[in-house]
Design a protein around this motif. Structure first.
Motif, PDB file in Angstrom:
ATOM      1  N   GLU A 149       2.271   1.738  -3.440  1.00  0.00           N
ATOM      2  CA  GLU A 149       1.278   2.293  -4.349  1.00  0.00           C
ATOM      3  C   GLU A 149       1.146   3.799  -4.169  1.00  0.00           C
ATOM      4  OE1 GLU A 149      -1.824  -1.398  -5.088  1.00  0.00           O
ATOM      5  OE2 GLU A 149      -2.087  -0.159  -3.310  1.00  0.00           O
ATOM      6  N   GLU A 150       1.156   4.249  -2.940  1.00  0.00           N
ATOM      7  CA  GLU A 150       1.076   5.690  -2.683  1.00  0.00           C
ATOM      8  C   GLU A 150       2.296   6.411  -3.223  1.00  0.00           C
ATOM      9  OE1 GLU A 150       0.548   6.025   1.494  1.00  0.00           O
ATOM     10  OE2 GLU A 150      -1.537   5.309   1.479  1.00  0.00           O
TER      11      GLU A 150
ATOM     12  N   THR B 283       2.287   5.305 -12.530  1.00  0.00           N
ATOM     13  CA  THR B 283       1.131   5.944 -11.916  1.00  0.00           C
ATOM     14  C   THR B 283      -0.147   5.158 -12.135  1.00  0.00           C
ATOM     15  OG1 THR B 283       0.695   7.297 -13.870  1.00  0.00           O
ATOM     16  CG2 THR B 283       2.173   8.215 -12.195  1.00  0.00           C
TER      17      THR B 283
ATOM     18  N   ASN C  94       2.479   6.635  -7.123  1.00  0.00           N
ATOM     19  CA  ASN C  94       1.521   7.568  -7.693  1.00  0.00           C
ATOM     20  C   ASN C  94       1.910   9.016  -7.434  1.00  0.00           C
ATOM     21  OD1 ASN C  94      -0.882   6.282  -9.029  1.00  0.00           O
ATOM     22  ND2 ASN C  94      -0.773   5.072  -7.148  1.00  0.00           N
TER      23      ASN C  94
ATOM     24  N   ASP D 253      -1.667  -0.745 -10.087  1.00  0.00           N
ATOM     25  CA  ASP D 253      -2.297  -1.006  -8.799  1.00  0.00           C
ATOM     26  C   ASP D 253      -2.144  -2.496  -8.516  1.00  0.00           C
ATOM     27  OD1 ASP D 253      -4.655   0.147  -6.790  1.00  0.00           O
ATOM     28  OD2 ASP D 253      -4.892  -1.985  -7.257  1.00  0.00           O
ATOM     29  N   TYR D 254      -1.657  -2.837  -7.319  1.00  0.00           N
ATOM     30  CA  TYR D 254      -1.406  -4.243  -7.025  1.00  0.00           C
ATOM     31  C   TYR D 254      -2.674  -5.077  -7.165  1.00  0.00           C
ATOM     32  CZ  TYR D 254      -0.454  -8.579  -4.586  1.00  0.00           C
ATOM     33  OH  TYR D 254      -0.354  -9.907  -4.265  1.00  0.00           O
ATOM     34  N   GLN D 255      -3.764  -4.654  -6.542  1.00  0.00           N
ATOM     35  CA  GLN D 255      -4.969  -5.472  -6.543  1.00  0.00           C
ATOM     36  C   GLN D 255      -5.526  -5.660  -7.940  1.00  0.00           C
ATOM     37  OE1 GLN D 255      -7.997  -4.394  -3.739  1.00  0.00           O
ATOM     38  NE2 GLN D 255      -9.443  -5.914  -4.484  1.00  0.00           N
ATOM     39  N   TYR D 256      -5.542  -4.605  -8.748  1.00  0.00           N
ATOM     40  CA  TYR D 256      -6.226  -4.676 -10.031  1.00  0.00           C
ATOM     41  C   TYR D 256      -5.316  -5.022 -11.198  1.00  0.00           C
ATOM     42  CZ  TYR D 256      -9.902  -2.521  -7.309  1.00  0.00           C
ATOM     43  OH  TYR D 256     -10.845  -2.263  -6.342  1.00  0.00           O
ATOM     44  N   ASP D 257      -4.002  -4.882 -11.032  1.00  0.00           N
ATOM     45  CA  ASP D 257      -3.086  -5.131 -12.141  1.00  0.00           C
ATOM     46  C   ASP D 257      -2.121  -6.289 -11.919  1.00  0.00           C
ATOM     47  OD1 ASP D 257      -3.919  -2.909 -13.817  1.00  0.00           O
ATOM     48  OD2 ASP D 257      -2.961  -1.606 -12.349  1.00  0.00           O
TER      49      ASP D 257
ATOM     50  N   GLU E  88       0.831  -1.206   0.000  1.00  0.00           N
ATOM     51  CA  GLU E  88       0.000   0.000   0.000  1.00  0.00           C
ATOM     52  C   GLU E  88       0.862   1.251   0.000  1.00  0.00           C
ATOM     53  OE1 GLU E  88      -3.706   2.037   2.501  1.00  0.00           O
ATOM     54  OE2 GLU E  88      -2.728   0.227   3.260  1.00  0.00           O
TER      55      GLU E  88
END
Length: 351
Positions: free
Chosen positions: A224-225, A246, A228, A249-253, A221
């Motif tokens: 990710e911050e 940017t 970005n 995203d870990y969860q979605y990608d 997390e």
């Protein structure tokens, strides 16, 4: 045509080596509109069913007290809407003609033209998988075919269909059923799949953030911050395959593939993981099948197959939504099987 998932935007294990031992393979099914036969793996296609075996019906929906809409009306309404969205129309003009509107309204679950079911509700075919198409298919010894059927009505407070699994040896079905019974009505048009052929593809997945150790999830997390924030991305300069950090995203990608799939990791989303066990023996369960009405969306577009990159039309009419299924509010249905015996009753969950 095969379907090919693009390479992930970056190697997650290069950033977080702890993910490597957590990797699992999953088989993305890539359903696309077609005309499958009973000898094909499919979603919404005909099943290889023995003629002398009774077709399953739903014990909870077995009388005319249950009302719904006719499946043929639903399919006709879908075709009319697809044709209407594809044709040009003047600004402010109605999407449908008055005649088309009558048919579409008749197929609407929320409409007033609901009709009673005539006798017990036959289960409808949802998924058929042959091990010859999906070698990773698990199952009891001597079987090579998985069939999934469900009742096309919501059940209890879960707002899910009741699902039944059948494992078979396809060679044993020497006299297949020619014309399976069809429900006269369905309680939800979201549970009526359009016939789709499959294009299985094996991919690598990592656990959803909800299933990671707390420390690792927190570091991901924080990454990710940072990635970005262009002012804090200097530590990523050595990742040659990272074109635009940017958007990653870990969860979605990077973790769990969207869409219909066999195996892999559970796509936890709106709830944290909770313990699940075999209802017969208490053993652990593992993901068998995920049924999802959308193969990708705006948040998971990096999983869009390269062969579908040319499509620029409306998302809900395109290849990502070929099955026309919809679980809950665009969630998915996960089926789990016992780790000790696939013969034991399955467990299902919505996320």
């Amino acid at each position: 045509m095969p379907r090919t998932t693009p390479p992930r935007p970056l190697d997650a294990t290069a950033l977080f080596p702890e993910l490597a031992p957590l990797a699992r393979t999953a088989v993305r099914l890539h359903p696309r509109a077609g005309t499958p036969t009973a000898t094909d793996s499919s979603i919404g296609g005909p099943l290889l069913w023995p003629a002398d075996e009774p077709w399953p019906t739903c014990p909870d929906h077995n009388s005319a007290s249950h009302h719904g809409v006719a499946p043929d009306d639903v399919r006709l309404g879908r075709r009319i809407l697809a044709e209407a969205w594809a044709r040009p129309r003047a600004e402010g003009a109605d999407l449908l003609t008055p005649e088309e509107r009558v048919i579409v309204d008749r197929a609407s679950i929320s409409g007033s033209a609901r009709i009673p079911q005539d006798g017990p509700v036959p289960m409808i075919p949802v998924v058929q998988l042959y091990a010859s198409d999906v070698p990773a298919l698990p199952g009891p010894a001597g079987t090579d075919l998985l069939q999934v059927l469900w009742c096309p009505f919501d059940h209890d407070e879960d707002y899910l269909p009741a699902v039944e699994l059948y494992w078979r040896a396809s060679a044993d079905v020497t006299d297949p059923l020619a014309a399976p019974p069809q429900p006269s009505v369905i309680g939800s048009d979201d549970y009526l799949p359009e016939p789709c052929v499959l294009h299985p593809e094996t991919v690598t997945e990592y656990p959803a953030p909800h299933e990671l150790p707390e420390d690792l999830a927190e570091r991901i997390e924080a990454w990710e911050e940072d990635q970005n924030d262009p002012d804090d991305s200097d530590d990523l300069d050595d990742l040659d395959d990272l074109d635009d950090v940017t958007v990653v995203d870990y969860q979605y990608d990077l973790s769990v593939a969207p869409g219909c799939k066999l195996g892999g990791h559970a796509p936890w989303s709106f709830s944290d993981p909770f313990p699940m066990a075999c209802p017969e023996c208490g053993s652990d369960v593992r993901p068998l099948l995920t049924i999802d009405g959308t193969e990708w969306d705006g948040g998971s577009g990096s999983w869009r197959p390269t062969e579908d990159a040319h499509y620029t039309g409306l998302h809900f009419l395109g290849p990502a939504c070929a099955t026309h299924l919809n679980i809950g509010r665009s969630y998915n249905l996960q089926l789990y099987v016992c780790t000790s015996s696939p013969d034991h009753p399955h467990v299902q969950n919505m996320q």
